[in-house]
Scaffold this motif. Structure first.
Motif, PDB file in Angstrom:
ATOM      1  N   ARG A   1       0.835  -1.209   0.000  1.00  0.00           N
ATOM      2  CA  ARG A   1       0.000   0.000   0.000  1.00  0.00           C
ATOM      3  C   ARG A   1       0.870   1.259   0.000  1.00  0.00           C
ATOM      4  O   ARG A   1       0.569   2.230  -0.701  1.00  0.00           O
ATOM      5  N   ILE A   2       1.948   1.243   0.769  1.00  0.00           N
ATOM      6  CA  ILE A   2       2.866   2.390   0.795  1.00  0.00           C
ATOM      7  C   ILE A   2       3.493   2.577  -0.582  1.00  0.00           C
ATOM      8  O   ILE A   2       3.578   3.693  -1.095  1.00  0.00           O
ATOM      9  N   ALA A   3       3.922   1.481  -1.209  1.00  0.00           N
ATOM     10  CA  ALA A   3       4.528   1.548  -2.536  1.00  0.00           C
ATOM     11  C   ALA A   3       3.550   2.131  -3.554  1.00  0.00           C
ATOM     12  O   ALA A   3       3.920   2.993  -4.359  1.00  0.00           O
ATOM     13  N   GLU A   4       2.318   1.671  -3.513  1.00  0.00           N
ATOM     14  CA  GLU A   4       1.300   2.198  -4.428  1.00  0.00           C
ATOM     15  C   GLU A   4       1.091   3.691  -4.212  1.00  0.00           C
ATOM     16  O   GLU A   4       0.999   4.459  -5.167  1.00  0.00           O
ATOM     17  N   GLU A   5       1.027   4.084  -2.959  1.00  0.00           N
ATOM     18  CA  GLU A   5       0.803   5.497  -2.630  1.00  0.00           C
ATOM     19  C   GLU A   5       1.968   6.374  -3.104  1.00  0.00           C
ATOM     20  O   GLU A   5       1.767   7.487  -3.579  1.00  0.00           O
ATOM     21  N   LEU A   6       3.176   5.852  -2.979  1.00  0.00           N
ATOM     22  CA  LEU A   6       4.368   6.609  -3.387  1.00  0.00           C
ATOM     23  C   LEU A   6       4.679   6.473  -4.879  1.00  0.00           C
ATOM     24  O   LEU A   6       5.532   7.178  -5.403  1.00  0.00           O
ATOM     25  N   GLY A   7       4.009   5.530  -5.547  1.00  0.00           N
ATOM     26  CA  GLY A   7       4.252   5.324  -6.973  1.00  0.00           C
ATOM     27  C   GLY A   7       5.593   4.662  -7.261  1.00  0.00           C
ATOM     28  O   GLY A   7       6.236   4.971  -8.264  1.00  0.00           O
ATOM     29  N   VAL A   8       6.005   3.761  -6.361  1.00  0.00           N
ATOM     30  CA  VAL A   8       7.257   3.029  -6.562  1.00  0.00           C
ATOM     31  C   VAL A   8       6.959   1.536  -6.540  1.00  0.00           C
ATOM     32  O   VAL A   8       5.964   1.105  -5.946  1.00  0.00           O
ATOM     33  N   PRO A   9       7.804   0.722  -7.191  1.00  0.00           N
ATOM     34  CA  PRO A   9       7.594  -0.720  -7.128  1.00  0.00           C
ATOM     35  C   PRO A   9       7.936  -1.248  -5.726  1.00  0.00           C
ATOM     36  O   PRO A   9       8.756  -0.657  -5.011  1.00  0.00           O
ATOM     37  N   LEU A  10       7.331  -2.327  -5.339  1.00  0.00           N
ATOM     38  CA  LEU A  10       7.543  -2.900  -4.012  1.00  0.00           C
ATOM     39  C   LEU A  10       9.023  -3.191  -3.743  1.00  0.00           C
ATOM     40  O   LEU A  10       9.528  -2.923  -2.649  1.00  0.00           O
ATOM     41  N   ASN A  11       9.716  -3.718  -4.741  1.00  0.00           N
ATOM     42  CA  ASN A  11      11.121  -4.081  -4.515  1.00  0.00           C
ATOM     43  C   ASN A  11      12.014  -2.879  -4.232  1.00  0.00           C
ATOM     44  O   ASN A  11      13.133  -3.033  -3.731  1.00  0.00           O
ATOM     45  N   TYR A  12      11.547  -1.678  -4.483  1.00  0.00           N
ATOM     46  CA  TYR A  12      12.290  -0.458  -4.170  1.00  0.00           C
ATOM     47  C   TYR A  12      12.695  -0.421  -2.698  1.00  0.00           C
ATOM     48  O   TYR A  12      13.782   0.001  -2.342  1.00  0.00           O
ATOM     49  N   PHE A  13      11.813  -0.910  -1.831  1.00  0.00           N
ATOM     50  CA  PHE A  13      12.068  -0.876  -0.394  1.00  0.00           C
ATOM     51  C   PHE A  13      13.146  -1.857   0.052  1.00  0.00           C
ATOM     52  O   PHE A  13      13.616  -1.786   1.188  1.00  0.00           O
ATOM     53  N   PHE A  14      13.509  -2.774  -0.822  1.00  0.00           N
ATOM     54  CA  PHE A  14      14.484  -3.793  -0.456  1.00  0.00           C
ATOM     55  C   PHE A  14      15.863  -3.552  -1.074  1.00  0.00           C
ATOM     56  O   PHE A  14      16.768  -4.363  -0.910  1.00  0.00           O
TER      57      PHE A  14
ATOM     58  N   GLU B   1      19.510  -2.222  -1.406  1.00  0.00           N
ATOM     59  CA  GLU B   1      20.512  -1.981  -0.374  1.00  0.00           C
ATOM     60  C   GLU B   1      21.406  -0.787  -0.687  1.00  0.00           C
ATOM     61  O   GLU B   1      22.268  -0.443   0.111  1.00  0.00           O
ATOM     62  N   SER B   2      21.217  -0.174  -1.843  1.00  0.00           N
ATOM     63  CA  SER B   2      22.016   1.006  -2.177  1.00  0.00           C
ATOM     64  C   SER B   2      21.153   2.003  -2.938  1.00  0.00           C
ATOM     65  O   SER B   2      20.140   1.632  -3.548  1.00  0.00           O
ATOM     66  N   ASP B   3      21.563   3.252  -2.888  1.00  0.00           N
ATOM     67  CA  ASP B   3      20.857   4.292  -3.645  1.00  0.00           C
ATOM     68  C   ASP B   3      20.941   4.011  -5.137  1.00  0.00           C
ATOM     69  O   ASP B   3      19.985   4.249  -5.880  1.00  0.00           O
ATOM     70  N   GLN B   4      22.084   3.495  -5.566  1.00  0.00           N
ATOM     71  CA  GLN B   4      22.286   3.191  -6.983  1.00  0.00           C
ATOM     72  C   GLN B   4      21.276   2.148  -7.475  1.00  0.00           C
ATOM     73  O   GLN B   4      20.662   2.306  -8.527  1.00  0.00           O
ATOM     74  N   MET B   5      21.072   1.091  -6.674  1.00  0.00           N
ATOM     75  CA  MET B   5      20.111   0.056  -7.069  1.00  0.00           C
ATOM     76  C   MET B   5      18.685   0.605  -7.021  1.00  0.00           C
ATOM     77  O   MET B   5      17.866   0.290  -7.883  1.00  0.00           O
ATOM     78  N   ALA B   6      18.381   1.440  -6.045  1.00  0.00           N
ATOM     79  CA  ALA B   6      17.046   2.035  -5.956  1.00  0.00           C
ATOM     80  C   ALA B   6      16.753   2.886  -7.190  1.00  0.00           C
ATOM     81  O   ALA B   6      15.651   2.821  -7.750  1.00  0.00           O
ATOM     82  N   LYS B   7      17.735   3.650  -7.629  1.00  0.00           N
ATOM     83  CA  LYS B   7      17.566   4.459  -8.844  1.00  0.00           C
ATOM     84  C   LYS B   7      17.344   3.565 -10.059  1.00  0.00           C
ATOM     85  O   LYS B   7      16.506   3.853 -10.916  1.00  0.00           O
ATOM     86  N   PHE B   8      18.109   2.472 -10.130  1.00  0.00           N
ATOM     87  CA  PHE B   8      17.963   1.541 -11.250  1.00  0.00           C
ATOM     88  C   PHE B   8      16.551   0.953 -11.274  1.00  0.00           C
ATOM     89  O   PHE B   8      15.919   0.881 -12.324  1.00  0.00           O
ATOM     90  N   VAL B   9      16.059   0.545 -10.108  1.00  0.00           N
ATOM     91  CA  VAL B   9      14.717  -0.043 -10.015  1.00  0.00           C
ATOM     92  C   VAL B   9      13.668   0.941 -10.512  1.00  0.00           C
ATOM     93  O   VAL B   9      12.764   0.582 -11.271  1.00  0.00           O
ATOM     94  N   LEU B  10      13.778   2.193 -10.095  1.00  0.00           N
ATOM     95  CA  LEU B  10      12.809   3.210 -10.528  1.00  0.00           C
ATOM     96  C   LEU B  10      12.869   3.420 -12.037  1.00  0.00           C
ATOM     97  O   LEU B  10      11.828   3.512 -12.700  1.00  0.00           O
ATOM     98  N   LEU B  11      14.071   3.501 -12.579  1.00  0.00           N
ATOM     99  CA  LEU B  11      14.217   3.690 -14.028  1.00  0.00           C
ATOM    100  C   LEU B  11      13.725   2.475 -14.797  1.00  0.00           C
ATOM    101  O   LEU B  11      13.044   2.600 -15.820  1.00  0.00           O
ATOM    102  N   PHE B  12      14.071   1.285 -14.318  1.00  0.00           N
ATOM    103  CA  PHE B  12      13.673   0.048 -14.984  1.00  0.00           C
ATOM    104  C   PHE B  12      12.156  -0.065 -15.060  1.00  0.00           C
ATOM    105  O   PHE B  12      11.598  -0.449 -16.088  1.00  0.00           O
TER     106      PHE B  12
END
Length: 65
Positions: free
Chosen positions: A18-31, A33-44
């Protein structure tokens, strides 16, 4: 939310979804371990399915070098 941020409580999977949906990010974003991977997930996630397949193929080719 404050309790989650401070590590006092951990949200269950349904709450995280529910938090992911509200923020407009994929669920795996929360998992990530680095800012670089989080950015990749959002772009992907912004790519079309064809673009995702294309990128994965390219990455696999580079890995095989």
């Amino acid at each position: 939310m404050n309790h989650y941020e401070k590590g006092r409580h951990t949200p269950d999977l349904q709450t995280l979804k529910r938090i992911a949906e509200e923020l407009g990010v994929p669920l795996n974003y929360f998992f990530c371990e680095s800012d670089q991977m989080a950015k990749f997930v959002l772009l992907f996630e912004q790519l079309s399915e064809d673009e995702k397949d294309e990128l994965l193929t390219e990455l696999n080719l580079k890995k095989g070098r």
